[in-house]
Enzyme design. Structure first.
Site, PDB file in Angstrom:
ATOM      1  N   LYS A 247      26.592  32.552  36.296  1.00 32.46           N
ATOM      2  CA  LYS A 247      26.393  31.313  37.065  1.00 32.46           C
ATOM      3  C   LYS A 247      25.661  31.629  38.370  1.00 32.46           C
ATOM      4  O   LYS A 247      24.733  30.920  38.762  1.00 32.46           O
ATOM      5  CB  LYS A 247      27.752  30.632  37.314  1.00 32.46           C
ATOM      6  CG  LYS A 247      28.330  30.057  36.024  1.00 32.46           C
ATOM      7  CD  LYS A 247      29.803  29.698  36.093  1.00 32.46           C
ATOM      8  CE  LYS A 247      30.305  29.335  34.684  1.00 32.46           C
ATOM      9  NZ  LYS A 247      31.731  29.062  34.599  1.00 32.46           N
TER      10      LYS A 247
ATOM     11  N   GLN B  46      36.801  29.299  38.652  1.00 31.20           N
ATOM     12  CA  GLN B  46      36.681  29.833  37.290  1.00 31.20           C
ATOM     13  C   GLN B  46      38.030  29.781  36.555  1.00 31.20           C
ATOM     14  O   GLN B  46      39.041  30.256  37.058  1.00 31.20           O
ATOM     15  CB  GLN B  46      36.143  31.277  37.342  1.00 31.20           C
ATOM     16  CG  GLN B  46      35.901  31.899  35.979  1.00 31.20           C
ATOM     17  CD  GLN B  46      34.826  31.184  35.165  1.00 31.20           C
ATOM     18  OE1 GLN B  46      33.788  30.779  35.686  1.00 31.20           O
ATOM     19  NE2 GLN B  46      35.064  31.004  33.872  1.00 31.20           N
TER      20      GLN B  46
ATOM     21  N   ASP C 109      31.787  21.048  38.434  1.00 30.95           N
ATOM     22  CA  ASP C 109      32.205  21.597  37.140  1.00 30.95           C
ATOM     23  C   ASP C 109      33.002  20.550  36.346  1.00 30.95           C
ATOM     24  O   ASP C 109      33.377  20.789  35.198  1.00 30.95           O
ATOM     25  CB  ASP C 109      33.066  22.848  37.385  1.00 30.95           C
ATOM     26  CG  ASP C 109      33.121  23.775  36.184  1.00 30.95           C
ATOM     27  OD1 ASP C 109      32.191  23.725  35.353  1.00 30.95           O
ATOM     28  OD2 ASP C 109      34.094  24.537  36.069  1.00 30.95           O
TER      29      ASP C 109
END
Ligand code: NAP
Length: 279
Positions: free
Chosen positions: A53, A97, A120
């Site tokens: 990312k 994450q 996200d």
């Protein structure tokens, strides 16, 4: 008959070029789109995903701000980090994450992210808004899949979509996005009975199970659209794709299908968040 490949790599590469141009435009106005990545612990797969990312951010000219926390971080400590990032005007997107170590209340931490920075698409507020058809950043993997279906001009109206898996980041938001696109949706999970029969009814099937080659090719209806969201180290997905070209009308390859769309959607949504913040 030969199934058409839904080429995530190609779409991601094309979109990256456009994102790079838009990032440069914004940077010229003094705003550098910035994604904060939070990694808790040292799970090798998570480290790799976060690195990918960050590399993608660098490729398109975005900043990434890496926050690496130790394995024994508490929920309170992580909440404080998230709060600081929420308050930092130089940060436009926050990525926590998944998964985090067990002692952390992951849902509480996801929900602490300011929805305006939830690029996200992990907050409950974002999921609710998206489900209601309101403006929100979608969870990146299903949102990437929807972008792919749009790119290939696949009309979902009236199709029977069967989503196998109901996780908060993949199966559930996928089902709501397909529903919002006027598909008729069935969601299957580990307690579903007669799964094979459910899958055989599908005009479009999404494999979001996390078990290699789980969905058998003889469960698939002729001309079905196959979206394989699974990814496993042995370079296969959740659907047994051998011979798929003679069964499906469209399918996503593994690798090179859904995977590239996920990170691409993350940086696209980070760019959009930076653009909104600049207004
Ligand atoms: P997850 O949280 O483990 O969820 C798996 C889902 O599959 C659950 O809803 C579970 O049902 C269901 N399931 C498990 N065994 C089943 C069975 N025997 N029959 C029917 N359903 C079953 O996984 P996830 O995070 O959604 O990920 C799923 C897959 O997508 C994984 O392969 C992962 O690597 C991949 N993935 C890829 C990307 C990407 O960028 N390409 C991103 C995210 C995930 P219950 O709810 O009943 O337990």
């Amino acid at each position: 008959m030969s199934s058409k490949i839904l080429d995530g790599r190609k779409i991601a590469a094309e979109t990256e070029q456009k994102i790079t141009q838009e990032v440069a435009l914004l940077s010229n106005k003094g705003i550098k789109p910035t994604l904060a990545t939070i990694l808790v612990g040292n799970d090798p797969a998570s480290e790799t995903y976060v690195k990918m990312k960050q590399n993608t951010c660098a490729r398109v000219g975005m900043e990434s701000k890496a926050i690496n926390l130790s394995d024994n971080t508490s929920t309170q400590e992580l909440l404080k980090v998230i709060q600081d990032l929420n308050n930092d005007n130089g940060v436009h997107g926050i990525l926590l994450q998944h998964p985090v170590p067990q002692q952390i209340d992951e849902r509480k931490c996801f929900d602490a992210i300011n929805p305006a920075k939830d690029v996200d698409g992990v907050t409950s507020a974002g999921f609710g808004a998206m489900s209601m058809g309101l403006s929100a950043y979608g969870s990146c993997t299903p949102a990437g899949i929807m972008r792919m279906l749009e790119y290939y001009e696949i009309d979902l109206t009236g199709l029977h979509a069967v989503v196998v898996g109901r996780s908060p980041i993949l199966g559930k938001p996928m089902a709501m996005m397909l529903l919002n696109a006027n598909a008729t949706v069935t969601i299957c999970h580990s307690r579903t009975q007669n799964l094979e029969c459910r899958v055989k009814e599908a005009d479009l099937v999404v494999g979001a199970v996390g078990i290699p080659n789980f969905i058998q090719r003889n469960w698939l209806k002729h001309n079905v659209i196959v979206i394989d969201a699974g990814y496993h180290p042995q370079q296969c997905g959740d659907v047994d794709l051998e011979g798929i070209e003679n069964i499906a009308s469209f399918h996503t390859p593994v690798p090179g299908g859904v995977g590239p769309m996920t990170i691409n959607t993350l940086i696209l949504q980070t760019l959009r968040a930076a653009q909104k913040a600049s207004l």
